[in-house]
Design a protein around this motif. Structure first.
Motif, PDB file in Angstrom:
ATOM      1  N   MET A 254      -1.242 -13.406  -6.287  1.00 19.03           N
ATOM      2  CA  MET A 254      -2.642 -13.355  -6.691  1.00 19.03           C
ATOM      3  C   MET A 254      -3.390 -12.203  -6.036  1.00 19.03           C
ATOM      4  SD  MET A 254      -3.709 -17.364  -6.982  1.00 19.03           S
ATOM      5  CE  MET A 254      -2.636 -18.035  -5.718  1.00 19.03           C
ATOM      6  N   ILE A 255      -3.120 -11.925  -4.764  1.00 22.07           N
ATOM      7  CA  ILE A 255      -3.857 -10.821  -4.133  1.00 22.07           C
ATOM      8  C   ILE A 255      -3.392  -9.467  -4.651  1.00 22.07           C
ATOM      9  CG2 ILE A 255      -4.317 -12.147  -2.035  1.00 22.07           C
ATOM     10  CD1 ILE A 255      -2.322 -10.155  -0.637  1.00 22.07           C
ATOM     11  N   LEU A 256      -2.209  -9.419  -5.245  1.00 26.40           N
ATOM     12  CA  LEU A 256      -1.773  -8.159  -5.854  1.00 26.40           C
ATOM     13  C   LEU A 256      -2.729  -7.710  -6.950  1.00 26.40           C
ATOM     14  CD1 LEU A 256       2.107  -8.613  -6.173  1.00 26.40           C
ATOM     15  CD2 LEU A 256       0.876  -7.137  -4.576  1.00 26.40           C
ATOM     16  N   GLN A 257      -3.452  -8.684  -7.550  1.00 23.58           N
ATOM     17  CA  GLN A 257      -4.396  -8.358  -8.617  1.00 23.58           C
ATOM     18  C   GLN A 257      -5.481  -7.392  -8.138  1.00 23.58           C
ATOM     19  OE1 GLN A 257      -4.255  -9.504 -11.882  1.00 23.58           O
ATOM     20  NE2 GLN A 257      -2.267 -10.362 -11.332  1.00 23.58           N
ATOM     21  N   GLY A 258      -5.799  -7.478  -6.852  1.00 21.16           N
ATOM     22  CA  GLY A 258      -6.891  -6.652  -6.350  1.00 21.16           C
ATOM     23  C   GLY A 258      -6.468  -5.420  -5.593  1.00 21.16           C
ATOM     24  N   MET A 259      -5.171  -5.250  -5.330  1.00 18.38           N
ATOM     25  CA  MET A 259      -4.742  -4.153  -4.473  1.00 18.38           C
ATOM     26  C   MET A 259      -4.963  -2.783  -5.105  1.00 18.38           C
ATOM     27  SD  MET A 259      -1.357  -5.458  -2.433  1.00 18.38           S
ATOM     28  CE  MET A 259      -1.533  -6.638  -1.081  1.00 18.38           C
ATOM     29  N   ASN A 260      -4.585  -2.632  -6.369  1.00 19.43           N
ATOM     30  CA  ASN A 260      -4.817  -1.352  -7.033  1.00 19.43           C
ATOM     31  C   ASN A 260      -6.309  -1.065  -7.151  1.00 19.43           C
ATOM     32  OD1 ASN A 260      -2.119  -0.713  -7.338  1.00 19.43           O
ATOM     33  ND2 ASN A 260      -1.979  -1.551  -9.403  1.00 19.43           N
ATOM     34  N   ALA A 261      -7.089  -2.099  -7.446  1.00 22.07           N
ATOM     35  CA  ALA A 261      -8.538  -1.916  -7.545  1.00 22.07           C
ATOM     36  C   ALA A 261      -9.112  -1.451  -6.212  1.00 22.07           C
ATOM     37  CB  ALA A 261      -9.197  -3.225  -7.971  1.00 22.07           C
ATOM     38  N   GLU A 262      -8.639  -2.027  -5.123  1.00 24.18           N
ATOM     39  CA  GLU A 262      -9.163  -1.626  -3.813  1.00 24.18           C
ATOM     40  C   GLU A 262      -8.831  -0.179  -3.500  1.00 24.18           C
ATOM     41  OE1 GLU A 262      -9.386  -3.209   0.787  1.00 24.18           O
ATOM     42  OE2 GLU A 262      -7.580  -3.600  -0.367  1.00 24.18           O
ATOM     43  N   ARG A 263      -7.621   0.250  -3.834  1.00 20.22           N
ATOM     44  CA  ARG A 263      -7.250   1.646  -3.578  1.00 20.22           C
ATOM     45  C   ARG A 263      -8.125   2.598  -4.389  1.00 20.22           C
ATOM     46  NH1 ARG A 263      -3.474  -1.435  -1.878  1.00 20.22           N
ATOM     47  NH2 ARG A 263      -1.513  -0.829  -0.890  1.00 20.22           N
ATOM     48  N   ILE A 264      -8.398   2.235  -5.626  1.00 25.28           N
ATOM     49  CA  ILE A 264      -9.258   3.067  -6.471  1.00 25.28           C
ATOM     50  C   ILE A 264     -10.656   3.162  -5.888  1.00 25.28           C
ATOM     51  CG2 ILE A 264     -10.388   3.182  -8.731  1.00 25.28           C
ATOM     52  CD1 ILE A 264      -7.768   1.836  -9.851  1.00 25.28           C
ATOM     53  N   LEU A 265     -11.201   2.034  -5.458  1.00 22.62           N
ATOM     54  CA  LEU A 265     -12.567   2.025  -4.928  1.00 22.62           C
ATOM     55  C   LEU A 265     -12.656   2.772  -3.604  1.00 22.62           C
ATOM     56  CD1 LEU A 265     -13.633  -1.621  -5.798  1.00 22.62           C
ATOM     57  CD2 LEU A 265     -14.171   0.483  -7.029  1.00 22.62           C
ATOM     58  N   ILE A 266     -11.669   2.579  -2.726  1.00 18.52           N
ATOM     59  CA  ILE A 266     -11.660   3.324  -1.460  1.00 18.52           C
ATOM     60  C   ILE A 266     -11.583   4.823  -1.740  1.00 18.52           C
ATOM     61  CG2 ILE A 266     -10.180   3.906   0.502  1.00 18.52           C
ATOM     62  CD1 ILE A 266     -11.654   1.537   1.246  1.00 18.52           C
ATOM     63  N   GLY A 267     -10.759   5.207  -2.708  1.00 19.87           N
ATOM     64  CA  GLY A 267     -10.657   6.612  -3.078  1.00 19.87           C
ATOM     65  C   GLY A 267     -11.986   7.155  -3.582  1.00 19.87           C
ATOM     66  N   ALA A 268     -12.691   6.377  -4.404  1.00 21.71           N
ATOM     67  CA  ALA A 268     -13.992   6.803  -4.921  1.00 21.71           C
ATOM     68  C   ALA A 268     -15.004   6.946  -3.794  1.00 21.71           C
ATOM     69  CB  ALA A 268     -14.488   5.800  -5.965  1.00 21.71           C
ATOM     70  N   GLU A 269     -14.958   6.042  -2.825  1.00 22.29           N
ATOM     71  CA  GLU A 269     -15.859   6.129  -1.679  1.00 22.29           C
ATOM     72  C   GLU A 269     -15.573   7.377  -0.854  1.00 22.29           C
ATOM     73  OE1 GLU A 269     -15.117   2.353   0.178  1.00 22.29           O
ATOM     74  OE2 GLU A 269     -15.648   1.289  -1.673  1.00 22.29           O
ATOM     75  N   ALA A 270     -14.297   7.697  -0.689  1.00 22.47           N
ATOM     76  CA  ALA A 270     -13.926   8.918   0.025  1.00 22.47           C
ATOM     77  C   ALA A 270     -14.459  10.140  -0.707  1.00 22.47           C
ATOM     78  CB  ALA A 270     -12.406   8.997   0.169  1.00 22.47           C
ATOM     79  N   LEU A 271     -14.347  10.141  -2.026  1.00 14.48           N
ATOM     80  CA  LEU A 271     -14.877  11.246  -2.813  1.00 14.48           C
ATOM     81  C   LEU A 271     -16.369  11.440  -2.562  1.00 14.48           C
ATOM     82  CD1 LEU A 271     -13.234  10.651  -6.306  1.00 14.48           C
ATOM     83  CD2 LEU A 271     -12.720  12.509  -4.722  1.00 14.48           C
ATOM     84  N   GLY A 272     -17.109  10.348  -2.581  1.00 12.67           N
ATOM     85  CA  GLY A 272     -18.545  10.441  -2.348  1.00 12.67           C
ATOM     86  C   GLY A 272     -18.861  11.068  -1.013  1.00 12.67           C
ATOM     87  N   LEU A 273     -18.135  10.653   0.014  1.00 10.97           N
ATOM     88  CA  LEU A 273     -18.349  11.199   1.346  1.00 10.97           C
ATOM     89  C   LEU A 273     -17.991  12.681   1.390  1.00 10.97           C
ATOM     90  CD1 LEU A 273     -19.306  10.314   4.099  1.00 10.97           C
ATOM     91  CD2 LEU A 273     -17.001   9.509   4.610  1.00 10.97           C
ATOM     92  N   GLY A 274     -16.894  13.056   0.733  1.00  9.16           N
ATOM     93  CA  GLY A 274     -16.496  14.454   0.690  1.00  9.16           C
ATOM     94  C   GLY A 274     -17.517  15.329  -0.015  1.00  9.16           C
ATOM     95  N   PHE A 275     -18.052  14.844  -1.153  1.00  9.83           N
ATOM     96  CA  PHE A 275     -19.051  15.618  -1.875  1.00  9.83           C
ATOM     97  C   PHE A 275     -20.355  15.721  -1.084  1.00  9.83           C
ATOM     98  CE2 PHE A 275     -16.533  14.857  -5.816  1.00  9.83           C
ATOM     99  CZ  PHE A 275     -16.440  16.184  -6.218  1.00  9.83           C
ATOM    100  N   ALA A 276     -20.707  14.649  -0.366  1.00 13.75           N
ATOM    101  CA  ALA A 276     -21.911  14.701   0.472  1.00 13.75           C
ATOM    102  C   ALA A 276     -21.772  15.776   1.542  1.00 13.75           C
ATOM    103  CB  ALA A 276     -22.162  13.334   1.106  1.00 13.75           C
TER     104      ALA A 276
END
Length: 428
Positions: A278-300
């Motif tokens: 069941m937690i596998l359902q969220g693992m790919n989503a978490e990686r995507i969101l963490i990556g997007a957050e990193a992008l925001g910080l990099g662009f800032a």
């Protein structure tokens, strides 16, 4: 790339003539904000992504870099942002409408998290709501109707705050060897063990926790024997100890020790011994969101570096005129944009039902590395001022280590790609 900007000390708009550099650039001095905006379309965003970008940008205008510096310095949770997002339903961006959510996809959630980080909130702003976006995906997919009504509605409204308990001191990323246990007793289970690196546990009412209900030597497959619970956290049987850390001080990180912690049967999510699936359902989503957050910080960071290098004159010319400054910043923009495209592609595939992890993992890897380099270059562009807190880039660098480490290391991502994509022997 659409950029929501809070820019220090420069009373004019960013003069970069490139596609997608800025949707909404707000210029501010260290003590006051101007009200001029530059609007540029984002042809690569869908209409729903663009709508999310605009709405979250408007909310973030009330939270400039000075706000994030203050909560970081005082170790104070960014309650104001949390409540502003909850008040407009954004905490449930991916959760079903019938429980108060917006029922959008990870594609829209990635834009949301990138925008929050990019506004100056960085990992502090993103982490304050991160768990809401992906964490209860197992409940939404495997919970009973009664559980969904009982848990999702107060979470989306902001009345409940949740955290996520998987990692343990002795197992790290080896999730299948978790040692915390739950044994059946009466009308429920008794939990005992430890968890570590649990964000927001000081404030959370609830925890989604994965523990072992059947010993490894009694299950047919290593992925069996783990069960998932969503239950009350603030109970006497759970000792919560904050971990002092390098950055993101406003959002607490903790170790948990628990013994004889009674959890009701109705707090178990799905079938016993099937929690890992069941937690596998969220693992790919978490990686995507963490990556997007990193992008925001990099662009800032990149935005601040570009503006500073236009404003800072040495030997009678702006330092941005020197290719030794200009080329590294241009290189960082290219790398951030490349990572953004992979992150957004991974999000689209996730929303279409694709379950492979190569794009989510690779996107997170690229985004974290590109963001780290952009933050480092921002400090170097500022020279000595980059080391000063008033210019904020030192805070960005302290926070950008998070997506390089969590939720999975660079090395484990490379192991995954080597084994699952390239067909190489398992190396660990």
């Amino acid at each position: 790339m659409a950029v929501l900007a809070y820019v220090p000390r420069i009373p004019r708009l960013l003069p970069l003539k490139v596609r997608n550099v800025s949707r909404c650039i707000q210029v501010q001095s260290l003590h006051a904000r101007a009200t001029e905006f530059l609007q540029i379309q984002d042809p690569d965003l869908s209409e729903s992504q663009r709508t999310v970008r605009e709405a979250i940008s408007k909310i973030c205008l009330d939270f400039p870099d000075s706000y994030w510096a203050q909560v970081d310095e005082s170790h104070r949770f960014p309650t104001e942002l949390y409540e502003a997002l909850a008040g407009q339903g954004w905490l449930g961006i991916c959760l079903p409408q019938r429980y108060g959510g917006l029922e959008l996809g990870i594609s829209e959630a990635a834009v949301m998290m990138q925008t929050i980080a990019e506004s100056g909130g960085g990992m502090t702003g993103a982490s304050s709501i991160h768990m809401n976006i992906f964490g209860l995906e197992p409940v939404a997919k495997f919970g009973t109707e009664a559980q969904k009504k009982r848990w999702l509605t107060p979470l989306i409204s902001g009345h409940h705050k949740a955290c996520f308990g998987v990692t343990e001191p002795n197992t790290g990323l080896d999730t299948l060897r978790l040692q915390a246990t739950a044994r059946r007793l009466g009308d429920g289970y008794v939990l005992s063990g430890q968890k570590v690196w649990i964000s927001t546990a000081q404030r959370a009412d609830k925890i989604l926790i994965l523990v072992r209900t059947t010993p490894r030597d009694r299950v047919k497959r290593p992925s069996q024997g783990l069960s998932l619970f969503y239950t009350d956290l603030q109970v006497p049987q759970v000792q919560i100890t904050e971990i002092p850390k390098m950055g993101r001080a406003a959002v607490d990180t903790n170790s948990l020790f628990f013994d004889n912690w009674h959890v009701l049967m109705e707090d178990r999510v799905g079938e016993e011994n099937e929690g890992f699936r069941m937690i596998l359902q969220g693992m790919n989503a978490e990686r995507i969101l963490i990556g997007a957050e990193a992008l925001g910080l990099g662009f800032a960071a990149l935005r601040r570096a570009a503006l500073y290098s236009n404003d800072r004159y040495v030997f009678g010319r702006p330092i941005g005129q020197n290719q030794g400054i200009q080329h590294p910043l241009a290189d960082s923009w290219i790398k951030l944009e490349a990572a953004r495209m992979m992150i957004y592609q991974a999000a689209r595939l996730y929303d279409q039902g694709y379950t492979g992890g190569e794009y989510a993992n690779a996107g997170k890897y690229l985004a974290a590395e590109a963001a780290f380099e952009a933050c480092e270059r921002a400090i170097l562009t500022h020279g000595g001022m980059g080391y000063a807190k008033g210019y904020h880039v030192e805070r960005y660098l302290r926070e950008v280590f998070i997506p390089r480490i969590a939720p999975v290391s660079r090395e484990m991502i490379l192991n995954y790609i080597g084994e699952r994509v390239l067909g190489l022997p398992k190396s660990y």
